[in-house]
Scaffold this active site. Structure first.
Site, PDB file in Angstrom:
ATOM      1  N   HIS A 192     -17.626 -36.340 -10.083  1.00 53.38           N
ATOM      2  CA  HIS A 192     -18.456 -37.499 -10.412  1.00 53.38           C
ATOM      3  C   HIS A 192     -17.653 -38.440 -11.289  1.00 53.38           C
ATOM      4  O   HIS A 192     -17.017 -38.019 -12.247  1.00 53.38           O
ATOM      5  CB  HIS A 192     -19.726 -37.080 -11.155  1.00 53.38           C
ATOM      6  CG  HIS A 192     -20.556 -38.263 -11.584  1.00 53.38           C
ATOM      7  ND1 HIS A 192     -21.419 -38.907 -10.732  1.00 53.38           N
ATOM      8  CD2 HIS A 192     -20.614 -38.943 -12.757  1.00 53.38           C
ATOM      9  CE1 HIS A 192     -21.979 -39.923 -11.365  1.00 53.38           C
ATOM     10  NE2 HIS A 192     -21.503 -39.963 -12.604  1.00 53.38           N
TER      11      HIS A 192
ATOM     12  N   ASP B  21     -35.119 -39.615 -13.518  1.00 49.48           N
ATOM     13  CA  ASP B  21     -33.931 -40.421 -13.835  1.00 49.48           C
ATOM     14  C   ASP B  21     -34.012 -41.817 -13.247  1.00 49.48           C
ATOM     15  O   ASP B  21     -33.555 -42.778 -13.868  1.00 49.48           O
ATOM     16  CB  ASP B  21     -32.665 -39.725 -13.341  1.00 49.48           C
ATOM     17  CG  ASP B  21     -31.436 -40.572 -13.642  1.00 49.48           C
ATOM     18  OD1 ASP B  21     -31.139 -40.748 -14.837  1.00 49.48           O
ATOM     19  OD2 ASP B  21     -30.805 -41.081 -12.704  1.00 49.48           O
TER      20      ASP B  21
ATOM     21  N   ARG C  25     -33.716 -48.362 -18.740  1.00 44.39           N
ATOM     22  CA  ARG C  25     -32.602 -48.475 -19.692  1.00 44.39           C
ATOM     23  C   ARG C  25     -31.758 -49.702 -19.379  1.00 44.39           C
ATOM     24  O   ARG C  25     -31.352 -50.435 -20.279  1.00 44.39           O
ATOM     25  CB  ARG C  25     -31.721 -47.214 -19.639  1.00 44.39           C
ATOM     26  CG  ARG C  25     -32.349 -46.019 -20.360  1.00 44.39           C
ATOM     27  CD  ARG C  25     -31.591 -44.744 -20.058  1.00 44.39           C
ATOM     28  NE  ARG C  25     -30.199 -44.836 -20.453  1.00 44.39           N
ATOM     29  CZ  ARG C  25     -29.200 -44.183 -19.866  1.00 44.39           C
ATOM     30  NH1 ARG C  25     -29.444 -43.365 -18.846  1.00 44.39           N
ATOM     31  NH2 ARG C  25     -27.975 -44.311 -20.303  1.00 44.39           N
TER      32      ARG C  25
ATOM     33  N   SER D  18     -28.813 -38.304 -17.769  1.00 43.91           N
ATOM     34  CA  SER D  18     -28.925 -39.003 -16.494  1.00 43.91           C
ATOM     35  C   SER D  18     -27.930 -38.454 -15.472  1.00 43.91           C
ATOM     36  O   SER D  18     -28.296 -38.084 -14.358  1.00 43.91           O
ATOM     37  CB  SER D  18     -28.689 -40.500 -16.724  1.00 43.91           C
ATOM     38  OG  SER D  18     -28.629 -41.189 -15.497  1.00 43.91           O
TER      39      SER D  18
ATOM     40  N   LYS E 142     -28.735 -35.072 -12.311  1.00 44.14           N
ATOM     41  CA  LYS E 142     -28.508 -35.238 -10.870  1.00 44.14           C
ATOM     42  C   LYS E 142     -27.445 -34.281 -10.359  1.00 44.14           C
ATOM     43  O   LYS E 142     -27.586 -33.673  -9.295  1.00 44.14           O
ATOM     44  CB  LYS E 142     -28.107 -36.698 -10.581  1.00 44.14           C
ATOM     45  CG  LYS E 142     -29.285 -37.655 -10.725  1.00 44.14           C
ATOM     46  CD  LYS E 142     -28.894 -39.095 -10.517  1.00 44.14           C
ATOM     47  CE  LYS E 142     -28.059 -39.608 -11.663  1.00 44.14           C
ATOM     48  NZ  LYS E 142     -27.848 -41.070 -11.620  1.00 44.14           N
TER      49      LYS E 142
END
Lengths: 438, 438
Positions: A82, A161, A168, A183, A187
């Site tokens: 990620h 999220d 946000r 967040s 995931k």
């Protein structure tokens, strides 16, 4: 407990219990908390803080708010990468086939571009027919068949999220590490992974521009992943200039296929370098390799033999895309585009690139999204020719803008030119990989 | 400037400019700011603070967000009283006719009850036919004719406050002085006043229970009023027990008419005392009286001559109400109500009354509203018989609950009983008027 009572507790700097954080996330999901109550709590959290335990409770609550995937039947280690997002950051398209070639299952759930940063899903959709909206069953099936699949987040994964992130973004509560960690990790932890490698960007095109902030984020992410039983490492990589040659969508896919075809141009080598580093760490964490040198050997075998390219082709076919892009990557480049050279207005050395401004300029012609609901133009983009440390003469090309017509080029060419700072003395070249956080 | 950029500035503790505060309030009114953005900024303001200048900018922006009234044609000084709210706090119904009798125009814009505190509009509506929804023209006309009128806030006065107040209530951002000041003063300054007297409550039934907080609020309100050119004073008054005899709606009107008829019972005298103090200060600030002693003389003449009662009768007629309540105040008391005596469970002295709990118990049977959209039962209420400092024997009556039936009485009688703390030693009697802030 009423929302306002819970908000008041955090407003007054008190610690929230696991139950209270669960009440909050449940309220987000079943909409018994109004958006204005969620955003008030987020601001109170931003200003009063969450400690490590609250951060874990929040991550767990957000993870448990949705479904988690189970690939235990796949018979291979499961790993993913990620990235915190950048400009020209296209490594996923190289890492996924490489890791799959090396025997890892990669259930990659990606996002779309937002703001100055691009998104893997948008890039993939520039391959004609490629479907990034897989059902959970289809996602499983493709991973079973070719070792990796790339899809968008379903509404069922960490649904809290989606609401929280949108709020946000609209209320200036994005850059707070515990919220970022919850967040991202809610995931990623839903993917049912054994290992996770994080590419935390730093520099002018990164979400966290200061190295120390990026490092704190990387440490928090790594700690959280390991706390939740997923072997996690982070690579802090430079984003103070675009990664590799191209910025855009189709152009970035073109760069990846050129790399998978062992045809990388010099400007594309940083993309390859970072992809190899990240993949190598996935292999070690997953236990399919014992050392970095062994990983690198496996990876270069996959590349040089063409197996990685074949793996990508297999995936494209399974996801409904046109696999001919693997043979003729030039078909991704729209010949009708207007090419506009961005030139240096003085001689010297490129000393700085405002990568965020550069990314935003490309967003401005449809290469990305200012708002989540915006449509993109997959063909437009930018090719970098000069990087930090390069010598340049006045009038020489810094990069080439690919856009629809001259009218489109005009307003942004100045922005692109201004994104480059040219100095008299030669600055140091940028080290791509800054630090590994284990 | 995007909402999130403005929110970010306050989030980071920076001072907002006049223009920025105007942008915020404009965004609230034209709904270009989402509620979740408003509430995020309110929380940032709560935690990061507003300085005196920002507080004035906010008050001015909220005031200017709507229309302001102009009574300059009335040829009299214009003055009003505003209370921060309490239990049994019914002085408006005495002050308005008294001040009007003494030659002041009183354009009184009042509110409804919310939470444990009552509201003047709800009380007035227990007079059959009394209309508290006057048009601006009718409001002017009645003030011209009888010197005072009492109405609800129109959507045109300080419209930003309505949205902001509702959000503060739901997001735990109510108790912050600069926000309270802007909310109260933006509405009061819209009345086009020459003078304003504030009744800032303190104690267990007040919005700000601690004396020091009440004093800070009173000082901020007085300073703001004077800054905006309205002569302003505040009386800090005790709300650690109900004011006067009755709590409710029709029952409180009954008490006021008994006072205006010079028939005040002993328990009603504190209501009279506070009403006289507040009216006297209105007279001085408005210039119709030179001293407190002169004011008191004028006031007692108006009361004893029956002129104040006649003034109220005149107003009731002009606002569509049944004026017979002035002659037969007992018609306000519903004879069919079930009366339940709340008795002491031990002997000693009443040392404390949880006035908020007492107010909430009456709200529980319909005497007030837990939510703004709740309907009320105007007839129900409570009559106090014992106050802090009074000696009591076990089994003796503390007060009488007026409710619909025995079933309704049962669950709240214990709450009412528990609201009284009975001690062995005699505590000091409560001084009603704590301090004057000039």
């Amino acid at each position: 407990m009423r929302p306002q009572d819970l908000i008041q507790k955090k407003r007054d700097g008190e610690k929230l219990s696991k139950d209270e954080i669960n009440i909050f996330i449940k309220g987000v999901c079943d909409e018994t908390w109004a958006n204005y109550q969620i955003s008030a709590l987020l601001m109170a959290i931003f200003l009063r803080g969450l400690d490590k335990e609250e951060q874990n409770f929040l991550t767990a609550a957000m993870l448990e708010s949705g479904e988690t995937l189970d690939f235990s039947g796949v018979g291979k280690p499961k790993a993913d990468k990620h990235s915190t997002g950048g400009v020209g950051d296209k490594t996923s398209l190289i890492i996924a086939p490489l890791a799959a070639c090396c025997g890892i299952a990669v259930p990659m759930i990606s996002g779309r571009g937002l703001g100055h940063t691009g998104g893997t899903l948008d890039k993939l959709e520039s391959i004609s027919g490629y479907n990034v909206n897989l059902t959970t069953e289809k996602f499983h099936e493709i991973i079973e068949k070719c070792g990796f699949a790339m899809t968008g987040q379903t509404a069922k994964i960490a649904p809290a999220d989606k609401t929280i992130y949108a709020l946000r973004d609209a209320t200036a509560t994005v850059p707070y590490i515990p919220l970022i960690v919850a967040s991202i990790m809610s995931k990623k932890l839903a993917e049912g992974l054994d290992a996770l490698v994080l590419d935390v960007k730093t520099g002018s095109g990164a979400f966290m521009q200061k190295f120390e902030d990026s490092k704190r984020l990387a440490q928090a992410l790594v700690k959280t992943g390991n706390n939740f039983g997923v072997k996690t490492e982070a690579v802090i990589s430079e984003m103070s200039q675009p990664l590799g040659k191209y910025v855009g969508n189709a152009t970035e896919v073109y760069e990846c296929i050129r790399i998978l075809r062992n045809e990388a141009e010099a400007e594309m080598l940083p993309t390859l370098e970072l992809a190899v580093e990240l993949t190598a760490r996935m292999l070690i964490l997953s236990g399919v390799s014992g050392s970095i040198s062994d990983s690198r050997l496996q990876i270069s075998n996959c590349l040089e033999s063409g197996k990685a390219l074949e793996k990508f082709r297999e995936n494209i076919e399974l996801q409904g895309g046109d696999p001919r892009v693997c043979d003729e990557p030039e078909m991704l480049l729209d010949k009708s585009l207007y090419k506009f050279e961005i030139v240096a207005n003085k001689s010297g050395f490129v000393s700085e690139i405002d990568t965020c401004a550069l990314g935003n300029a490309i967003v401005g012609i449809g290469g990305g999204r200012a708002r989540a609901e915006d449509a993109i133009d997959p063909a437009v983009g930018y090719a970098c020719e000069k990087y930090v440390g390069d010598e340049i003469r006045s009038g020489e090309t810094l990069g080439i803008l690919f856009c629809r017509n001259e009218n489109q080029a005009h307003p942004i060419s100045e922005k692109l030119q201004n994104a480059y700072k040219i100095s008299e003395s030669q600055p140091q070249k940028i080290e791509l990989i800054r630090e590994i956080i284990q």
